[in-house]
Design a protein around this motif. Sequence first.
Motif, PDB file in Angstrom:
ATOM      1  N   ILE A  76       0.839  -1.205   0.000  1.00  0.00           N
ATOM      2  CA  ILE A  76       0.000   0.000   0.000  1.00  0.00           C
ATOM      3  C   ILE A  76       0.873   1.254   0.000  1.00  0.00           C
ATOM      4  CG2 ILE A  76      -1.830   1.240   1.203  1.00  0.00           C
ATOM      5  CD1 ILE A  76      -2.719  -1.419   2.418  1.00  0.00           C
ATOM      6  N   LYS A  77       1.994   1.203   0.708  1.00  0.00           N
ATOM      7  CA  LYS A  77       2.877   2.369   0.776  1.00  0.00           C
ATOM      8  C   LYS A  77       3.409   2.747  -0.610  1.00  0.00           C
ATOM      9  CE  LYS A  77       6.801   4.349   3.297  1.00  0.00           C
ATOM     10  NZ  LYS A  77       7.613   4.782   2.157  1.00  0.00           N
ATOM     11  N   LYS A  78       3.544   1.777  -1.478  1.00  0.00           N
ATOM     12  CA  LYS A  78       3.993   2.083  -2.845  1.00  0.00           C
ATOM     13  C   LYS A  78       3.010   3.036  -3.533  1.00  0.00           C
ATOM     14  CE  LYS A  78       6.386  -2.338  -3.549  1.00  0.00           C
ATOM     15  NZ  LYS A  78       6.378  -3.633  -4.292  1.00  0.00           N
ATOM     16  N   LEU A  79       1.719   2.847  -3.272  1.00  0.00           N
ATOM     17  CA  LEU A  79       0.712   3.741  -3.847  1.00  0.00           C
ATOM     18  C   LEU A  79       0.850   5.144  -3.259  1.00  0.00           C
ATOM     19  CD1 LEU A  79      -2.425   1.385  -3.710  1.00  0.00           C
ATOM     20  CD2 LEU A  79      -1.126   2.027  -5.743  1.00  0.00           C
ATOM     21  N   VAL A  80       1.111   5.207  -1.952  1.00  0.00           N
ATOM     22  CA  VAL A  80       1.287   6.501  -1.292  1.00  0.00           C
ATOM     23  C   VAL A  80       2.525   7.204  -1.838  1.00  0.00           C
ATOM     24  CG1 VAL A  80       1.691   7.663   0.910  1.00  0.00           C
ATOM     25  CG2 VAL A  80       0.109   5.726   0.793  1.00  0.00           C
ATOM     26  N   ASP A  81       3.627   6.479  -1.935  1.00  0.00           N
ATOM     27  CA  ASP A  81       4.873   7.063  -2.447  1.00  0.00           C
ATOM     28  C   ASP A  81       4.703   7.589  -3.869  1.00  0.00           C
ATOM     29  OD1 ASP A  81       6.147   6.426  -0.076  1.00  0.00           O
ATOM     30  OD2 ASP A  81       6.992   4.553  -0.828  1.00  0.00           O
ATOM     31  N   ALA A  82       3.808   6.943  -4.614  1.00  0.00           N
ATOM     32  CA  ALA A  82       3.549   7.378  -5.987  1.00  0.00           C
ATOM     33  C   ALA A  82       2.533   8.512  -6.040  1.00  0.00           C
ATOM     34  CB  ALA A  82       3.053   6.203  -6.824  1.00  0.00           C
ATOM     35  N   GLY A  83       2.054   8.948  -4.875  1.00  0.00           N
ATOM     36  CA  GLY A  83       1.111  10.070  -4.824  1.00  0.00           C
ATOM     37  C   GLY A  83      -0.274   9.736  -5.320  1.00  0.00           C
ATOM     38  N   LYS A  84      -0.730   8.509  -5.073  1.00  0.00           N
ATOM     39  CA  LYS A  84      -2.028   8.079  -5.597  1.00  0.00           C
ATOM     40  C   LYS A  84      -3.194   8.488  -4.691  1.00  0.00           C
ATOM     41  CE  LYS A  84      -0.327   5.887  -9.175  1.00  0.00           C
ATOM     42  NZ  LYS A  84      -0.558   6.393 -10.553  1.00  0.00           N
ATOM     43  N   TYR A  85      -4.337   8.642  -5.317  1.00  0.00           N
ATOM     44  CA  TYR A  85      -5.633   8.833  -4.656  1.00  0.00           C
ATOM     45  C   TYR A  85      -6.345   7.496  -4.821  1.00  0.00           C
ATOM     46  CZ  TYR A  85     -10.422  10.894  -4.309  1.00  0.00           C
ATOM     47  OH  TYR A  85     -11.715  11.194  -3.974  1.00  0.00           O
ATOM     48  N   PHE A  86      -6.630   6.800  -3.710  1.00  0.00           N
ATOM     49  CA  PHE A  86      -7.212   5.474  -3.863  1.00  0.00           C
ATOM     50  C   PHE A  86      -8.133   5.142  -2.696  1.00  0.00           C
ATOM     51  CE2 PHE A  86      -3.213   5.026  -1.635  1.00  0.00           C
ATOM     52  CZ  PHE A  86      -3.441   4.083  -0.641  1.00  0.00           C
ATOM     53  N   THR A  87      -8.952   4.133  -2.904  1.00  0.00           N
ATOM     54  CA  THR A  87      -9.887   3.687  -1.874  1.00  0.00           C
ATOM     55  C   THR A  87      -9.584   2.250  -1.487  1.00  0.00           C
ATOM     56  OG1 THR A  87     -11.517   2.917  -3.483  1.00  0.00           O
ATOM     57  CG2 THR A  87     -11.720   5.188  -2.751  1.00  0.00           C
ATOM     58  N   ILE A  88      -9.623   2.001  -0.179  1.00  0.00           N
ATOM     59  CA  ILE A  88      -9.538   0.636   0.324  1.00  0.00           C
ATOM     60  C   ILE A  88     -10.967   0.228   0.646  1.00  0.00           C
ATOM     61  CG2 ILE A  88      -8.589  -0.879   2.110  1.00  0.00           C
ATOM     62  CD1 ILE A  88      -6.321   1.100   2.489  1.00  0.00           C
ATOM     63  N   ASN A  89     -11.613  -0.375  -0.319  1.00  0.00           N
ATOM     64  CA  ASN A  89     -13.011  -0.751  -0.105  1.00  0.00           C
ATOM     65  C   ASN A  89     -13.131  -2.271  -0.055  1.00  0.00           C
ATOM     66  OD1 ASN A  89     -12.575  -0.481  -3.124  1.00  0.00           O
ATOM     67  ND2 ASN A  89     -14.556  -1.497  -3.108  1.00  0.00           N
ATOM     68  N   ARG A  90     -13.543  -2.743   1.089  1.00  0.00           N
ATOM     69  CA  ARG A  90     -13.753  -4.162   1.306  1.00  0.00           C
ATOM     70  C   ARG A  90     -15.010  -4.340   2.154  1.00  0.00           C
ATOM     71  NH1 ARG A  90     -10.515  -4.082  -2.079  1.00  0.00           N
ATOM     72  NH2 ARG A  90      -8.624  -5.315  -2.365  1.00  0.00           N
ATOM     73  N   ALA A  91     -15.479  -5.567   2.225  1.00  0.00           N
ATOM     74  CA  ALA A  91     -16.702  -5.859   2.975  1.00  0.00           C
ATOM     75  C   ALA A  91     -16.504  -5.595   4.470  1.00  0.00           C
ATOM     76  CB  ALA A  91     -17.098  -7.317   2.747  1.00  0.00           C
ATOM     77  N   ARG A  92     -17.591  -5.648   5.219  1.00  0.00           N
ATOM     78  CA  ARG A  92     -17.543  -5.454   6.653  1.00  0.00           C
ATOM     79  C   ARG A  92     -16.629  -6.491   7.307  1.00  0.00           C
ATOM     80  NH1 ARG A  92     -18.793  -0.439   7.515  1.00  0.00           N
ATOM     81  NH2 ARG A  92     -20.862   0.161   6.748  1.00  0.00           N
ATOM     82  N   GLN A  93     -15.971  -6.078   8.377  1.00  0.00           N
ATOM     83  CA  GLN A  93     -15.111  -6.963   9.165  1.00  0.00           C
ATOM     84  C   GLN A  93     -13.969  -7.553   8.323  1.00  0.00           C
ATOM     85  OE1 GLN A  93     -15.820  -7.295  12.532  1.00  0.00           O
ATOM     86  NE2 GLN A  93     -17.335  -5.738  12.059  1.00  0.00           N
ATOM     87  N   TYR A  94     -13.434  -6.738   7.416  1.00  0.00           N
ATOM     88  CA  TYR A  94     -12.360  -7.239   6.558  1.00  0.00           C
ATOM     89  C   TYR A  94     -10.996  -6.652   6.926  1.00  0.00           C
ATOM     90  CZ  TYR A  94     -11.486 -10.221   2.553  1.00  0.00           C
ATOM     91  OH  TYR A  94     -11.111 -11.267   1.759  1.00  0.00           O
ATOM     92  N   GLY A  95     -10.890  -6.067   8.098  1.00  0.00           N
ATOM     93  CA  GLY A  95      -9.592  -5.610   8.568  1.00  0.00           C
ATOM     94  C   GLY A  95      -9.124  -4.283   8.009  1.00  0.00           C
ATOM     95  N   LYS A  96     -10.064  -3.479   7.487  1.00  0.00           N
ATOM     96  CA  LYS A  96      -9.668  -2.206   6.881  1.00  0.00           C
ATOM     97  C   LYS A  96      -9.049  -1.262   7.908  1.00  0.00           C
ATOM     98  CE  LYS A  96     -13.838  -1.408   5.342  1.00  0.00           C
ATOM     99  NZ  LYS A  96     -14.487  -2.669   5.733  1.00  0.00           N
ATOM    100  N   THR A  97      -9.731  -1.112   9.047  1.00  0.00           N
ATOM    101  CA  THR A  97      -9.258  -0.160  10.055  1.00  0.00           C
ATOM    102  C   THR A  97      -7.934  -0.609  10.663  1.00  0.00           C
ATOM    103  OG1 THR A  97     -11.534   0.486  10.564  1.00  0.00           O
ATOM    104  CG2 THR A  97      -9.861   1.021  12.201  1.00  0.00           C
TER     105      THR A  97
END
Length: 379
Positions: free
Chosen positions: A28-49
Amino acid sequence: MPKVFNTAAICIPQEHYMVNLDSRVREIKKLVDAGKYFTINRARQYGKTTTLRALYRNLMKDYYVVSLDFQTFGSAEFETESRFANSFADSILEEFEREYREFPKKMEESLENLRRKISERPLNENFTLRSLFGYLSDLCASADKPIVIMIDEVDSASNNQVFLDFLAQLRAQYIDRDIQPAFKSVILAGVYDIKNLKRKLRPEEDHKYNSPWNIAAEFTVDMSFSKEEIAGMLDEYEKDYHTGMDVELLAGLIREYTSGYPFLVSRICQLLDEEISVKKEYGGKKSAWTKKGFLEAVRILLSEKNMLFESLREKLESYPELNSMLYSLLFTGKAIVYNYYETSINIATMFGFVKNENGVLAVSNRIFETWLYNLYLSS
């Protein structure tokens, strides 16, 4: 105090047995380093937080990280544009004050300018979203290292016009980052992808859903737990309790039944540790952490009331087309071609019911499949 398996809220490494997230965070940090705008969208209770929190700790070495949760914003804060702008700015300031102690002089001045603005009384109705993003741009310009913003539960207020206007402003600032200072990267997390927010709008509000948000980079990081990751978690548990379990066997069974769905993985382990091991017929952890104990944990899981199954049941009631499609998939035996743009398949994927298995629709895991069969047969 010994660690435990956790299925409620965020997992904390010092308190809970959990899968090592380092490799996932690096991706995920690779996306941040590349300056991306992105969403982490997964179902409930999928460890997003939990993943966001691990990412937060990792990014702080190289960035100022502002981490917000829209569930902490009350409905009153979305009533008007100025109230939201004030609340959002206040949350930004709280984040900087809590996590960082010293700033360069220009950055401190930018923070103080924003602080003075939101302290004006009575509430300044002219403090609009446009004004807010002007102050945020100044802050980004004065910072001695890039600023990353991450917002959890971003879809919790997505049927609100102020929220939609906020997203439009966020997008506009991100797009113009080559001509005006802006956040280095924007990370949004929730069940609904920004591209799928139309699912949360009432039919008469369809005009609110349009192209301005469709700028998010594809997020392809696998958030499910592999057999090896599950085995690593069990190894940690085994070092503490010396049950003599066959880690390879149990990790394989857990992966086979759950397909690595984080809540299901943790819940099965939690049942083995806290319920199966104290049953008279097992008499301790050594006898619980076996194939027999695992199957007993699955039986209990499928018959219990928990927040994940409650959420899945609510989705079946809210989306009749989803209910019909899943019933057909399970009981007709007819293969359904996986087409993400078909409404019911899109919804089922978003909520975690199904997956694409070599171009054909399949239920996400054996636990869900059995739970759905039991639900339909009982009704």
